[in-house]
Enzyme design. Structure first.
Site, PDB file in Angstrom:
ATOM      1  CE1 TYR A 237      -9.830   1.398   2.010  1.00 35.65           C
ATOM      2  CE2 TYR A 237     -11.666  -0.037   2.649  1.00 35.65           C
ATOM      3  CZ  TYR A 237     -11.049   1.559   1.335  1.00 35.65           C
ATOM      4  OH  TYR A 237     -12.218   2.381   0.606  1.00 35.65           O
ATOM      5  CE  LYS A 241      -9.954   5.536   2.790  1.00 39.97           C
ATOM      6  NZ  LYS A 241      -9.273   7.355   2.259  1.00 39.97           N
TER       7      LYS A 241
END
Length: 493
Positions: A237, A241
């Site tokens: 994640y 990002k």
């Protein structure tokens, strides 16, 4: 600069991606409630067609309790009329060119009319499939940027990221942009195109081997985690990002960009009313499990600061940042929106507040009796946690396994079930470990400057755009707003 955030929103056409996500919903409700003269809100949703997008908007956004203040003020029929005039739900997908908008006339109209682009779309699964994480979190923002560049009136791209792109770094963490190719551990150079090619190559190999969908999915998850850890990030994640931020920074040209990095987002502090939440976030799952009497032991540093921030404060910071930065060509600014720097709360404090709340307001078990919560055991290192798990669960499990080997006719399902649960628990602990043992404090110098400017440009109504964590009384917020809101949400499910 316009005299206030409310005036700034007047006659603006805004594109918002990531609807119907938690933060995007609160952001949209805020704009519709405070500025009825906003010109148009284009809301990008994953849907097959216009009708599906409209249905999804109504069922997953407008009909939610979040809109009750607006509904009570206007009435059902007037709200429907108002929304049909101001809101355009659009089927689309940020992982493809032109955001997946297929109607060429609509596309041209959007490019001619949109002033502000707000990208909140993301996949937030820590161990997301690498192909999915790359397409949404990394190349999704680049697709949004390319779309924004075609907007002839485009004044700003506001991108919602996460403060935890810092990985497991400790100390005071600055509000700084990423340089293309930088890694958190300083080992080698990160080449995003290489990451994409590695993912595609792995996918082709798995498909050639005729792997099942489940096997492909797990391999893609494993690949994402291994690539993240190779470059110094704890999970897929925050790694994907971070790469998304890098692409925005290197391809932005003159378009003004604001990157909002919130910390752990919690229920509304005050707007549109206190305690509204949807979905269980990092700390919320722990609180609910504790209240249900299922959490006897937990890995966490009692002195570790858990950086929490109410969702309405994040939305307020987004509106304020947009008002201040719109039209400032070439600028790129990062804002940490959190509480650890100005008003920290530790895991031990949250644990004590949860214990106090559930002792006073116990949940009811399946048998109708109140669930009695105990303090439980908090283990502050992974070593202590592993030792506890070995004594409490793994040794008894090995005894079951021995029985299964000696007596093969014995039903071994109990052993397999417990083994599966222990492996799942250890995997979840490994995923959450970087956050419950986190040693960083998020510097918010830029955000503090934004707060001061907010007071200047909203002299009469600056309370409408509150995002100062110093205004939060954690005892009151946790015990009278957040935990009750959390339990209300869980019981409704």
């Amino acid at each position: 600069m316009e005299s206030s955030c409310i005036q700034f929103l007047q006659n603006k056409t805004i594109l918002v991606t990531g609807v119907p996500g938690f933060l995007a919903k609160v952001f949209v409700e805020k704009i519709l409630r405070i500025q009825p003269n906003v010109k148009k809100l284009y809301l990008l949703l994953r849907a097959a067609d216009n009708e599906s997008a409209m249905q999804r908007f109504h069922s997953e956004v407008l009909e939610k309790d979040l809109f009750r203040v607006l509904r009570n003020a206007l009435g059902d029929e007037n709200l429907k009329a108002f929304v049909s005039e101001k809101v355009v739900p659009i089927p689309g997908d940020i992982s493809v060119d032109n955001l997946g908008v297929k109607d060429s006339d609509l596309l041209q109209h959007m490019w001619n009319e949109i002033d502000i682009i707000v990208n909140v779309a993301a996949t937030t699964n820590f161990d997301e499939r690498y192909d999915v994480g790359l397409s949404i979190n990394t190349f999704g923002p680049l697709n949004v940027l390319n779309f924004a560049k075609k907007c002839v009136k485009g004044q700003l791209l506001l991108h919602a990221s996460t403060a935890y792109v810092c990985g497991e770094n400790s100390g005071l963490l600055q509000e700084k942009t990423f340089q293309m190719g930088e890694t958190l551990n300083g080992h080698g150079k990160l080449v995003i195109e290489t990451e994409m090619e590695l993912m595609k190559q792995k996918l082709r190999e798995l498909q050639k081997q005729d792997c099942s969908e489940e096997e492909i999915s797990q391999s893609m998850k494993d690949l994402g985690m291994s690539r993240a850890k190779l470059h110094g990030w704890p999970n897929t994640y925050v790694f994907t990002k971070s790469m998304g931020e890098m692409l925005l920074g290197s391809h932005r040209e003159n378009l003004p960009i604001v990157i909002i990095r919130p910390t752990m987002i919690t229920s509304t502090f005050s707007e549109p009313f206190p305690g509204w939440i949807e979905g269980l976030r990092t700390i919320d799952s722990v609180i609910v499990a504790y209240g249900k009497g299922r959490l006897k032991c937990f890995l966490a540093d009692p002195n570790s600061v858990l950086d929490l921030i109410p969702v309405d404060m994040v939305a307020n910071a987004m509106v304020t940042a947009a008002a201040i930065h719109a039209g400032k060509l070439g600028s790129q600014t990062v804002y940490h929106v959190g509480s650890s720097c100005k008003n920290p709360i530790t895991f031990e404090q949250i644990h004590d507040l949860a214990a106090r709340y559930f002792t006073k307001n116990p949940l009811v078990g399946r048998d109708g009796s109140p669930i009695i919560v105990s303090k439980g055991t908090i283990l502050s290192t992974m070593g202590q946690f592993s030792f506890y798990m070995t004594l409490r669960y793994k040794l008894p499990l090995q005894m079951l396994r021995l029985i299964y080997v000696i007596y093969p006719w014995w039903d071994g399902n109990k052993y397999k079930d417990i083994d599966r649960k222990i492996k799942l628990a250890m995997r979840l602990v490994d995923l959450y470990r970087p956050y419950v043992l986190f040693k960083g404090i998020f510097d918010d110098t830029n955000t503090e400057i934004l707060r001061l400017k907010r007071k200047e440009i909203n002299k009469e109504m600056y309370g409408l755009f509150e995002f100062d964590p110093k205004s939060i009384d954690w005892d009151d917020y946790m015990t009278t707003i957040h935990i009750p809101g959390l339990i209300t949400y869980v019981l409704k499910k």
